[in-house]
Structure formats: C-alpha cells, structure tokens
Design a protein around this motif. Sequence first.
Motif, PDB file in Angstrom:
ATOM      1  N   HIS A 166       0.877  -1.168   0.000  1.00 17.51           N
ATOM      2  CA  HIS A 166       0.000   0.000   0.000  1.00 17.51           C
ATOM      3  C   HIS A 166       0.910   1.211   0.000  1.00 17.51           C
ATOM      4  O   HIS A 166       1.780   1.325   0.850  1.00 17.51           O
ATOM      5  CB  HIS A 166      -0.853   0.017   1.266  1.00 17.51           C
ATOM      6  N   ILE A 167       0.701   2.107  -0.938  1.00 17.28           N
ATOM      7  CA  ILE A 167       1.607   3.243  -1.045  1.00 17.28           C
ATOM      8  C   ILE A 167       0.820   4.508  -1.385  1.00 17.28           C
ATOM      9  O   ILE A 167      -0.159   4.449  -2.123  1.00 17.28           O
ATOM     10  CB  ILE A 167       2.711   2.959  -2.087  1.00 17.28           C
ATOM     11  N   SER A 168       1.263   5.610  -0.816  1.00 14.79           N
ATOM     12  CA  SER A 168       0.636   6.894  -1.155  1.00 14.79           C
ATOM     13  C   SER A 168       1.378   7.475  -2.353  1.00 14.79           C
ATOM     14  O   SER A 168       2.507   7.087  -2.652  1.00 14.79           O
ATOM     15  CB  SER A 168       0.716   7.858   0.029  1.00 14.79           C
ATOM     16  N   ALA A 169       0.734   8.424  -3.016  1.00 15.04           N
ATOM     17  CA  ALA A 169       1.373   9.093  -4.152  1.00 15.04           C
ATOM     18  C   ALA A 169       2.672   9.762  -3.708  1.00 15.04           C
ATOM     19  O   ALA A 169       3.689   9.702  -4.399  1.00 15.04           O
ATOM     20  CB  ALA A 169       0.421  10.121  -4.762  1.00 15.04           C
ATOM     21  N   GLU A 170       2.640  10.365  -2.510  1.00 18.90           N
ATOM     22  CA  GLU A 170       3.837  11.049  -1.995  1.00 18.90           C
ATOM     23  C   GLU A 170       4.999  10.076  -1.812  1.00 18.90           C
ATOM     24  O   GLU A 170       6.135  10.379  -2.182  1.00 18.90           O
ATOM     25  CB  GLU A 170       3.532  11.740  -0.647  1.00 18.90           C
ATOM     26  N   HIS A 224       6.334   8.997  -5.134  1.00 20.22           N
ATOM     27  CA  HIS A 224       7.099  10.098  -5.705  1.00 20.22           C
ATOM     28  C   HIS A 224       8.505  10.118  -5.101  1.00 20.22           C
ATOM     29  O   HIS A 224       9.496  10.263  -5.821  1.00 20.22           O
ATOM     30  CB  HIS A 224       6.367  11.425  -5.469  1.00 20.22           C
ATOM     31  N   GLU A 225       8.593   9.938  -3.770  1.00 22.41           N
ATOM     32  CA  GLU A 225       9.906   9.885  -3.113  1.00 22.41           C
ATOM     33  C   GLU A 225      10.745   8.736  -3.662  1.00 22.41           C
ATOM     34  O   GLU A 225      11.932   8.898  -3.937  1.00 22.41           O
ATOM     35  CB  GLU A 225       9.744   9.709  -1.594  1.00 22.41           C
ATOM     36  N   GLU A 226      10.119   7.564  -3.818  1.00 24.44           N
ATOM     37  CA  GLU A 226      10.843   6.405  -4.360  1.00 24.44           C
ATOM     38  C   GLU A 226      11.338   6.688  -5.778  1.00 24.44           C
ATOM     39  O   GLU A 226      12.429   6.278  -6.151  1.00 24.44           O
ATOM     40  CB  GLU A 226       9.945   5.162  -4.376  1.00 24.44           C
ATOM     41  N   ALA A 227      10.516   7.377  -6.561  1.00 16.05           N
ATOM     42  CA  ALA A 227      10.890   7.700  -7.939  1.00 16.05           C
ATOM     43  C   ALA A 227      12.115   8.613  -7.953  1.00 16.05           C
ATOM     44  O   ALA A 227      13.053   8.385  -8.718  1.00 16.05           O
ATOM     45  CB  ALA A 227       9.718   8.357  -8.664  1.00 16.05           C
ATOM     46  N   ILE A 228      12.113   9.629  -7.085  1.00 14.39           N
ATOM     47  CA  ILE A 228      13.247  10.558  -7.011  1.00 14.39           C
ATOM     48  C   ILE A 228      14.525   9.791  -6.652  1.00 14.39           C
ATOM     49  O   ILE A 228      15.562   9.948  -7.297  1.00 14.39           O
ATOM     50  CB  ILE A 228      12.990  11.670  -5.953  1.00 14.39           C
ATOM     51  N   VAL A 229      14.421   8.928  -5.634  1.00 22.54           N
ATOM     52  CA  VAL A 229      15.578   8.130  -5.203  1.00 22.54           C
ATOM     53  C   VAL A 229      16.078   7.242  -6.334  1.00 22.54           C
ATOM     54  O   VAL A 229      17.275   7.036  -6.507  1.00 22.54           O
ATOM     55  CB  VAL A 229      15.219   7.282  -3.943  1.00 22.54           C
TER      56      VAL A 229
END
Length: 142
Positions: A41-45, A48-53
Amino acid sequence: MTMHCHSSLPDVTAMLRGAGLRPTRQRVALAELLFSKGNRHISAENLHEEAIVANVPVSLATVYNTLHQFTEVGLLREVAVEGTKTYFDTNTEEHHHFFLEDENRVIDIPGAGVSLDNLPEPPEGMRISRVDVVVRLKRIDA
C-alpha cells in the motif's frame, strides 16, 4: 533473490498493454517501482519519493495521474483512509484493511477477516460495485 530492472520490464510493459495503457517511459518506470516489491500500500507522496531516489524524473502531479490511470484500468485499488489520505494497493483482490493511525500505515486484514451482513439494497438502477472496510487502529498506550 535480487531483481534486475530489465528482467521484469517486459512483464510491466505487457501488464500495461493488457490493461489498455500505452507503456510510456514514465508509466513503465512507475509500474516497475510499484509492482517489483510484492503486494503493498503506497501513497502518491511515497511513490514520488521512491521515484526521485530511483532517478525517475516525475512530478508529484504525474505520479497522481498515473496512479489514478492504473486504478481506473484495474491494476491498482484505491484505499481512501481520510479525506486527504489515499493509498494505492497493488493487491486488487477483494479484501479489507487496518489503518494504523499512529504510523499512517495501511495493512491488509488477514484471511476473510470481515463478514458483512445486511448490506442495504442499492437505489434503483444501481448495483454495489465494492465494499471497502477500513478498521482504524490506535495503540492502547497512546
């Protein structure tokens, strides 16, 4: 077992195509992040953090749009916890959730877990598409 991005790329691409979505670079990259770690279960935020990393250059708005597109075609399930807090669930099977208020975390209720009796008759011309139960938990000592 370590997963190499390239080994699972065809699966994600096929999954997007199968759902009727064009596998754009951003969709594929976000789908990789979403679906490479098993059910979660993941929030958009958080995504987004995972994508940046992971050096995936996407805006938060793009992440939101992509999550909603994935939800519309049935790849994800939306779990609304509070007015402002929505989680996206990679497990689209019929199931219910606990929301750990102290940790802002959603977890699955194990097994059948919940029985629902006496659901109301839907208004004429309507059918019940899904029932979502979110059981909110708080630590006893909090």
